[in-house]
Design a protein around this motif. Sequence first.
Motif, PDB file in Angstrom:
ATOM      1  N   GLN A  16      30.704   0.076  76.225  1.00 44.12           N
ATOM      2  CA  GLN A  16      31.173  -0.651  77.408  1.00 44.12           C
ATOM      3  C   GLN A  16      32.187   0.159  78.216  1.00 44.12           C
ATOM      4  OE1 GLN A  16      32.602  -4.281  75.615  1.00 44.12           O
ATOM      5  NE2 GLN A  16      30.587  -5.254  75.721  1.00 44.12           N
ATOM      6  N   ALA A  17      33.142   0.774  77.551  1.00 44.63           N
ATOM      7  CA  ALA A  17      34.235   1.463  78.243  1.00 44.63           C
ATOM      8  C   ALA A  17      33.896   2.913  78.608  1.00 44.63           C
ATOM      9  CB  ALA A  17      35.500   1.430  77.387  1.00 44.63           C
ATOM     10  N   PHE A  18      33.075   3.569  77.807  1.00 37.81           N
ATOM     11  CA  PHE A  18      32.762   4.988  78.018  1.00 37.81           C
ATOM     12  C   PHE A  18      31.270   5.253  77.843  1.00 37.81           C
ATOM     13  CE2 PHE A  18      37.123   4.728  76.427  1.00 37.81           C
ATOM     14  CZ  PHE A  18      37.804   5.354  77.457  1.00 37.81           C
ATOM     15  N   PRO A  19      30.436   4.600  78.652  1.00 37.78           N
ATOM     16  CA  PRO A  19      28.982   4.762  78.473  1.00 37.78           C
ATOM     17  C   PRO A  19      28.509   6.198  78.667  1.00 37.78           C
ATOM     18  CG  PRO A  19      29.456   3.667  80.557  1.00 37.78           C
ATOM     19  CD  PRO A  19      30.753   3.757  79.801  1.00 37.78           C
ATOM     20  N   GLN A  20      29.256   7.009  79.416  1.00 49.70           N
ATOM     21  CA  GLN A  20      28.847   8.380  79.693  1.00 49.70           C
ATOM     22  C   GLN A  20      28.886   9.265  78.450  1.00 49.70           C
ATOM     23  OE1 GLN A  20      31.591   6.815  80.654  1.00 49.70           O
ATOM     24  NE2 GLN A  20      33.323   8.173  80.941  1.00 49.70           N
ATOM     25  N   VAL A  21      29.665   8.896  77.418  1.00 53.82           N
ATOM     26  CA  VAL A  21      29.764   9.729  76.211  1.00 53.82           C
ATOM     27  C   VAL A  21      29.524   8.949  74.916  1.00 53.82           C
ATOM     28  CG1 VAL A  21      31.325  11.405  77.272  1.00 53.82           C
ATOM     29  CG2 VAL A  21      32.274   9.447  76.009  1.00 53.82           C
ATOM     30  N   ALA A  22      29.355   7.646  75.008  1.00 49.97           N
ATOM     31  CA  ALA A  22      29.266   6.811  73.800  1.00 49.97           C
ATOM     32  C   ALA A  22      28.171   7.261  72.839  1.00 49.97           C
ATOM     33  CB  ALA A  22      29.066   5.347  74.186  1.00 49.97           C
ATOM     34  N   VAL A  27      30.769   6.313  64.411  1.00 47.73           N
ATOM     35  CA  VAL A  27      31.748   6.120  63.335  1.00 47.73           C
ATOM     36  C   VAL A  27      30.971   5.930  62.041  1.00 47.73           C
ATOM     37  CG1 VAL A  27      33.648   4.709  62.467  1.00 47.73           C
ATOM     38  CG2 VAL A  27      33.387   5.050  64.940  1.00 47.73           C
ATOM     39  N   ASP A  28      31.194   6.827  61.092  1.00 47.16           N
ATOM     40  CA  ASP A  28      30.491   6.766  59.806  1.00 47.16           C
ATOM     41  C   ASP A  28      31.291   6.057  58.724  1.00 47.16           C
ATOM     42  OD1 ASP A  28      28.324   8.098  60.826  1.00 47.16           O
ATOM     43  OD2 ASP A  28      28.716   9.985  59.811  1.00 47.16           O
ATOM     44  N   ARG A  29      32.617   6.121  58.807  1.00 48.16           N
ATOM     45  CA  ARG A  29      33.474   5.518  57.786  1.00 48.16           C
ATOM     46  C   ARG A  29      34.708   4.972  58.470  1.00 48.16           C
ATOM     47  NH1 ARG A  29      38.191   6.744  55.282  1.00 48.16           N
ATOM     48  NH2 ARG A  29      38.341   8.717  56.387  1.00 48.16           N
ATOM     49  N   LEU A  30      35.138   3.797  58.055  1.00 44.15           N
ATOM     50  CA  LEU A  30      36.356   3.197  58.592  1.00 44.15           C
ATOM     51  C   LEU A  30      37.092   2.510  57.457  1.00 44.15           C
ATOM     52  CD1 LEU A  30      38.239   2.282  60.878  1.00 44.15           C
ATOM     53  CD2 LEU A  30      36.679   0.357  61.266  1.00 44.15           C
ATOM     54  N   GLU A  31      38.331   2.925  57.250  1.00 47.05           N
ATOM     55  CA  GLU A  31      39.203   2.329  56.251  1.00 47.05           C
ATOM     56  C   GLU A  31      40.590   2.217  56.868  1.00 47.05           C
ATOM     57  OE1 GLU A  31      38.871   4.745  52.736  1.00 47.05           O
ATOM     58  OE2 GLU A  31      36.729   4.399  52.583  1.00 47.05           O
ATOM     59  N   PRO A  32      41.473   1.426  56.274  1.00 47.00           N
ATOM     60  CA  PRO A  32      42.808   1.269  56.857  1.00 47.00           C
ATOM     61  C   PRO A  32      43.579   2.580  57.043  1.00 47.00           C
ATOM     62  CG  PRO A  32      42.428  -0.453  55.262  1.00 47.00           C
ATOM     63  CD  PRO A  32      41.261   0.506  55.154  1.00 47.00           C
ATOM     64  N   ASP A  33      43.278   3.591  56.213  1.00 50.53           N
ATOM     65  CA  ASP A  33      44.007   4.855  56.319  1.00 50.53           C
ATOM     66  C   ASP A  33      43.380   5.843  57.293  1.00 50.53           C
ATOM     67  OD1 ASP A  33      41.789   5.364  54.713  1.00 50.53           O
ATOM     68  OD2 ASP A  33      42.854   6.860  53.510  1.00 50.53           O
ATOM     69  N   GLY A  34      42.191   5.556  57.815  1.00 49.88           N
ATOM     70  CA  GLY A  34      41.570   6.476  58.768  1.00 49.88           C
ATOM     71  C   GLY A  34      40.086   6.244  58.908  1.00 49.88           C
ATOM     72  N   LEU A  35      39.445   7.173  59.590  1.00 50.10           N
ATOM     73  CA  LEU A  35      38.006   7.043  59.814  1.00 50.10           C
ATOM     74  C   LEU A  35      37.359   8.400  59.911  1.00 50.10           C
ATOM     75  CD1 LEU A  35      37.783   7.801  63.016  1.00 50.10           C
ATOM     76  CD2 LEU A  35      38.147   5.391  63.344  1.00 50.10           C
ATOM     77  N   THR A  36      36.026   8.384  59.828  1.00 48.27           N
ATOM     78  CA  THR A  36      35.223   9.589  60.015  1.00 48.27           C
ATOM     79  C   THR A  36      34.269   9.340  61.164  1.00 48.27           C
ATOM     80  OG1 THR A  36      35.349  10.125  57.658  1.00 48.27           O
ATOM     81  CG2 THR A  36      33.616  11.209  58.927  1.00 48.27           C
ATOM     82  N   VAL A  37      34.269  10.262  62.125  1.00 49.08           N
ATOM     83  CA  VAL A  37      33.404  10.159  63.299  1.00 49.08           C
ATOM     84  C   VAL A  37      32.487  11.372  63.323  1.00 49.08           C
ATOM     85  CG1 VAL A  37      33.320  10.078  65.828  1.00 49.08           C
ATOM     86  CG2 VAL A  37      35.148   8.881  64.599  1.00 49.08           C
ATOM     87  N   ARG A  38      31.224  11.116  63.591  1.00 47.07           N
ATOM     88  CA  ARG A  38      30.229  12.183  63.709  1.00 47.07           C
ATOM     89  C   ARG A  38      29.939  12.421  65.181  1.00 47.07           C
ATOM     90  NH1 ARG A  38      24.645  10.544  62.802  1.00 47.07           N
ATOM     91  NH2 ARG A  38      25.673   9.037  61.467  1.00 47.07           N
ATOM     92  N   MET A  39      29.922  13.696  65.573  1.00 45.70           N
ATOM     93  CA  MET A  39      29.491  14.066  66.917  1.00 45.70           C
ATOM     94  C   MET A  39      28.068  14.584  66.805  1.00 45.70           C
ATOM     95  SD  MET A  39      31.130  16.723  69.625  1.00 45.70           S
ATOM     96  CE  MET A  39      31.142  16.181  71.311  1.00 45.70           C
TER      97      MET A  39
END
Length: 140
Positions: A16-22, A27-39
């Motif tokens: 919704q906010a960044f359709p040009q790059v979404a 996001v592959d992993r999300l936990e309270p201490d952090g996350l892992t994002v794949r490009m």
Amino acid sequence: MTLAMDIPALHVFMRQAFPQVADDFCVDRLEPDGLTVRMLIADRHLRPGGTVSGPSMFALADVSIYLAILSRIGPVALAVTTNCSIDFMRKPESGRDLFAEARLLKLGRTLAVGDVLLRSDGSDAIVARAGLTYSIPPKV
């Protein structure tokens, strides 16, 4: 700390906010201490010689900390980067997606500080390390 947004909510927000790059990020992993994002690496992310460009790696680090912050505070579109320092340590492996492991070091009312480590898919070698600071707008 509890999470304000889960993985599906973060993906919806990005579309919704960044359709040009979404579609570049997942996001592959999300936990309270952090996350892992794949490009998801495509030709537009490459520089001459076939390696991932520095601006693309910066984008991955920046988006990763942004999503880590939003996962904690909710969909605040106007949280913005105020500082970034990035060390490019080695050439990413050709033809592989990049992964960012982001963790928040401090999450205050007006500032957030985080660290990101970037790796090529299937490799333990760090290709870049970034430290970012974000400004969080006041609640209205």
